[in-house]
Structure formats: structure tokens, C-alpha cells
Scaffold this active site. Structure first.
Site, PDB file in Angstrom:
ATOM      1  CG  HIS A 152      -2.150   0.843   1.020  1.00 41.93           C
ATOM      2  ND1 HIS A 152      -2.122   2.230   1.037  1.00 41.93           N
ATOM      3  CD2 HIS A 152      -3.434   0.491   0.761  1.00 41.93           C
ATOM      4  CE1 HIS A 152      -3.340   2.684   0.816  1.00 41.93           C
ATOM      5  NE2 HIS A 152      -4.161   1.651   0.646  1.00 41.93           N
ATOM      6  CG  HIS A 153       1.670   5.192  -2.705  1.00 43.18           C
ATOM      7  ND1 HIS A 153       2.814   5.661  -2.095  1.00 43.18           N
ATOM      8  CD2 HIS A 153       1.731   5.635  -3.990  1.00 43.18           C
ATOM      9  CE1 HIS A 153       3.531   6.345  -2.962  1.00 43.18           C
ATOM     10  NE2 HIS A 153       2.905   6.335  -4.120  1.00 43.18           N
ATOM     11  CB  ALA A 154      -0.884   4.215   3.480  1.00 47.93           C
ATOM     12  CG  ASN A 327       4.089   7.740   0.683  1.00 48.97           C
ATOM     13  OD1 ASN A 327       4.239   7.469  -0.498  1.00 48.97           O
ATOM     14  ND2 ASN A 327       3.453   6.938   1.519  1.00 48.97           N
TER      15      ASN A 327
END
Length: 507
Positions: A152-154, A327
Site C-alpha cells: 500500500h502506498h500509505a 512517503n
């Protein structure tokens, strides 16, 4: 233990996620197994992940939600169930009567197109590995297997994913010994409501104080950057200094819940030589290849706009040596010069636009926030994301970009995963409403691998766009080299659908 809340940027990928917009990233790996291999690779991979798990904290945590979803969730420790997180898919056997068997890369692309829309289970650690068995053998007769990763990009951005891969992959077929430090903190699977609220409010207060402290310097940087931006002759290669809206294309639509994936590769060393010969960066060359392919693809379908297409290009805010799993990135805009038929003029356009973007964004990198107060933000972002899709706002509002193009540095040497050599490493990424095409590129071994993820309804023939990269490569190689710069050698592009041939390396 202090509460580790997700940053505002990390959490935004959770709030924006819908069944139409999965927010995970990953990669397609084509692996070649050792000669005479016996057994099930999925079992080898589970044992490999179990051995490396202590060194991969990003894979050993899950979300813990705030009461009433009031603020950003937190990460808490969790032990992943590898029987769930590393799963096997067997492709059906094909007979000669059914016709020619598709090559391994095409079979993998089709499988990823099916698997990518599946959302990750938020009650578990936010990752999954799919092992695709039943691929045809390689040209050298070795058994092949595919691996498709979802994270997941989180939890990670592009560079954090590369740092994670550095732990999981090896430089030889024998897995290396890695230093594993036993955890010193108590594993936390439950947090009381009082502790959660106290931690969330403390985090919010700290962010407000930090933002107030940094506000004078931030305003000064913004003012100086704005003056510089408007004094430039061009920001998007237009010669006006103004950011213009992107033209309408088939990519600028509301996306659905199906995906189409394709991949391509070009020789890395020659691409580097071409960049040096044209006084460009490797990223400029990637933009040039994507621009040429998009121009050819849209022109063949009589859909090429008169205005230049605009690419949204992620910019890393990560400091050198920072390998935290979070991120740290922002987004910039670059004109691709697709309105220019002359490839030499198109390259000059991209170089000017790229240079202007760096001049504008350089000072801003130090002040762009990746975290901010989040009280009430979950409700607002989730409602806005749902409304934007249901109201089909992508077709109603002007767009600032047509496509996302991301270039992530990767390993430029052969790598192995659980004893199998990686022959292709093509990234898979996110498409969102209004941007139905994402091209993510990663340097790997002897080639530059392209992963093209598209909404299946908007670009069902995304494989044709990937094939158009071959023509864009030939177009780039045919450009005259400036007389004042050294010429480069010419090598042929390997077939898009064939794994690169093995190279002999000194040991």
C-alpha cells in the site's frame, strides 16, 4: 510506547482509496529458476520472507484506527500470516491444439491486470505477494515463475520500496546472511482509547507548533520562488512563463474498477550514453521516450491534441541515506512537447521544460510538507474522493496533467530472490480519476523497465502504447548527436516481450 501516527501524506492514500482507485504500488518480476529446480517456489519464497522479516519493519505492522476515524490512524506491530501474504496462482496448462502459447511476459501482464484491482485487507499488514506458476520455460530451457508484489502506498513511496527491496533481494543465488537485531520495544497489538486520543492530540499540537515556527522561513521561500517562476521564459516549454491546463485526451476520464497492464524495456547503458551525448539526464530520456510513444499512439487513433500533453512527475523530498518506510514526495508538471513532429525540437522542448521545473521546484523541496494536522481530515477526504468519482468530475473540470510519469532508481546489477534470478522488474502503480494512465520506470540490471498501468475502459489497448515505445526508442537513437559531444555506439533494442539474455559477468 509513543503513538506512531501516519503522516498526513501517508494517510491521504488511505482516505482516497475506493474500489475504483486502489492505492497500492508494486512490481512485476519475471524470475528464472536454477537448472534442475524441483519443488514449489511459493514455499521457498515464504521461507525467505520469514528469514528476512525481522529486518523489514514495514511488513510487520498494521493500521490501528482512531475512535470515530477522528484523525490519522497509527501503525502498530503485527505478525503477518505468510500463508495469506505469499499466495500462489497456477496458470492453466495449454496444449498445442489451443494454438501458440503466449510468452511469459504477456501472461504475467494479463495476470497482473486481473490481480491489481483487488484491494488489500486493512485488518492485516498492507502487503501481499502473488506467485504465478505455470509460465513457459525461458529460451535457455530454465523454468520460469512470476511474482507480483502489492504494497500500500500509505506504507511506502518509490524510494522506500527500493530500500525494502534491498533487504529482500540478493546479489547471488545463495541468500546472504543479514544482521538481525532483536526488537527492544514491547509489541503492541492494542492501544487504549485514552492513550490513542492523548497521542493523537499531542501529535496535532506538535504539528501546529512546528508549522508556526517554520512559517516565516516558508513564506520567504515561497515568495522568492514565485518571483523566479514568473521571471522564467518558460515553465512548461511554452515561452510564456505561465502554467497552462492540459488538453483533453482519452486518459483524462473517471476511472473504473478494471485495469490493463503492459511492460517494455530498453537497454540501459545505451540510454545513459544517449543522455550524455545530448547533455540530458536519464529522466529527460525517459520523458522523451514516453512523449514519442504517446504522440504515435494518439496520432494513429486521430486523438492527438494540438496542445502539448503535460506529465505529472513525482519529485522525491527524501534526504540521502533516509530509508524510512513512509512517503516523502511531491508532484511537478512538465510539458512533453507532443505537439512537435520534429523529434529534435521535442527533445529541446523537454530539456527546457525540465530545466525550468528544477529551477522552480528546487528551493521548494525543503519546505513542502509531508505531514500536517489531521483532526477531521479523514471525513473530508473520504467524502471528497467519493463525490469526485460519483459525479464524474474528471470529465467536468479542466485537468492540469494528462499522464503520470515516474522514474525510480533501481539496482543496476543482477539480483536474485530466494535463489531465482530476476530477469525483468517492471513497476506497477496507481491510476486515479482524471489520470487513467501511469507510466512508472525503473533502472534494473542492463535495461530500463517500463510499467504501464491503465484503466481498462480508457485504454484497453495499453499494450499497443507499450509497443510504441519501440518506435520512440528508434526515433531517439536516430537523432543526430551534437557535433561538440561524443557519439555513442548503436545497439538494437531487445524485443519488448522477451526477457533480456543473460550476460556473463566477472565474479
Amino acid at each position: 510506547m509513543p503513538l506512531k501516527q501516519l503522516s498526513g501524506l501517508d494517510a491521504s492514500f488511505l482516505y482516497l482509496e475506493t474500489p475504483e482507485m486502489p492505492m497500492h504500488v508494486g512490481a512485476m518480476y519475471l524470475l528464472e529458476l536454477p537448472s534442475g529446480y524441483r519443488g514449489r517456489y511459493v514455499n521457498d519464497l515464504r521461507r525467505h520472507y520469514a528469514a528476512r522479516m525481522p529486518a523489514t519493519p514495514a511488513l510487520r505492522r498494521r493500521l490501528w484506527w482512531m475512535p470515530l476515524n477522528l484523525a490519522n490512524p497509527a501503525w502498530v506491530d503485527a505478525e503477518p500470516d505468510l500463508a495469506y501474504h505469499v499466495v500462489e496462482h497456477k496458470l492453466p496448462r495449454r496444449t498445442r491444439k489451443e494454438g501458440a502459447v503466449p510468452n511469459a511476459r504477456t501472461l504475467l501482464e494479463d495476470m497482473i491486470s486481473t490481480l491489481h484491482p483487488q484491494l488489500l485487507d486493512r485488518s492485516r499488514p498492507l502487503w501481499r505477494i502473488h506467485v504465478i506458476d505455470g509460465l513457459p520455460r525461458s529460451a535457455s530451457g530454465h523454468k520460469q515463475v512470476g511474482v507480483y508484489s502489492q504494497v500500500h502506498h500509505a506504507a511506502v513511496d518509490g524510494q522506500a520500496a527500493v530500500a525494502l527491496a534491498n533487504v529482500l533481494f540478493d546479489l547471488g543465488p545463495e541468500p546472504r546472511e543479514i544482521e538481525l537485531r532483536p526488537p527492544t520495544r514491547r509489541k503492541t497489538f492494542q492501544i487504549g482509547m485514552v492513550e490513542m486520543l492523548r497521542g493523537a492530540l499531542s501529535n496535532e499540537a506538535g504539528q501546529v507548533v512546528r508549522m508556526a515556527r517554520e512559517l516565516p522561513a516558508t513564506l520567504g521561500t515561497v515568495a522568492r520562488t514565485a518571483r523566479g517562476a514568473f521571471s522564467l521564459k518558460t515553465l512548461l516549454g511554452k515561452g510564456t512563463g505561465n502554467v497552462t491546463l492540459a488538453p483533453a485526451t482519452p486518459m483524462n476520464v473517471t476511472v473504473g474498477s478494471t485495469r490493463a497492464f503492459a511492460s517494455a524495456s530498453v537497454p540501459l547503458q545505451e540510454l545513459k550514453a544517449l543522455a550524455k551525448a545530448h547533455a540530458a539526464t536519464l529522466n529527460d530520456m525517459v520523458l522523451m521516450l514516453c512523449a514519442g510513444a504517446l504522440r504515435s499512439y494518439l496520432q494513429q487513433r486521430t486523438q492527438l491534441p494540438r496542445k502539448s500533453l503535460v506529465a505529472a512527475v513525482p519529485i522525491s523530498l527524501r534526504q540521502t541515506g533516509d530509508v524510512r518506510s513512509d512517503n516523502q514526495a511531491s508532484m511537478s508538471l512538465i510539458s512533453l512537447g507532443t505537439h512537435l513532429a520534429d523529434p529534435a525540437k521535442r527533445l529541446a522542448h523537454i530539456l527546457a521544460a525540465s530545466s525550468a521545473m528544477k529551477t522552480t521546484m528546487g528551493p521548494m523541496k525543503s519546505i513542502l510538507p509531508t505531514d500536517f494536522p489531521s483532526i477531521g481530515i479523514p471525513w473530508l477526504m473520504e467524502a471528497a474522493a467519493s463525490l469526485y468519482g460519483k459525479a464524474r468530475m474528471a470529465e467536468r473540470l479542466p485537468q492540469v496533467a494528462n499522464v503520470v510519469i515516474s522514474n525510480v532508481p533501481g539496482p543496476q546489477v543482477p539480483i536474485y530472490l530466494a535463489g531465482a534470478r530476476v530477469r525483468a522488474n517492471c513497476p506497477t502503480s496507481i491510476v486515479v480519476h482524471g489520470l487513467a494512465l501511469n507510466i512508472t520506470v525503473q533502472s534494473f540490471d542492463a535495461h530500463m523497465d517500463f510499467g504501464l498501468m491503465a484503466d481498462a475502459a480508457a485504454l484497453p489497448d495499453v499494450r499497443a502504447l507499450a509497443a510504441a515505445l519501440d518506435g520512440a526508442w528508434d526515433e531517439l537513437r536516430a537523432l543526430p548527436v551534437p557535433a561538440t559531444l561524443p557519439k555513442v555506439s548503436r545497439t538494437r533494442l531487445p524485443s519488448r516481450v522477451s526477457a533480456p539474455a543473460p550476460r556473463q559477468r566477472a565474479r
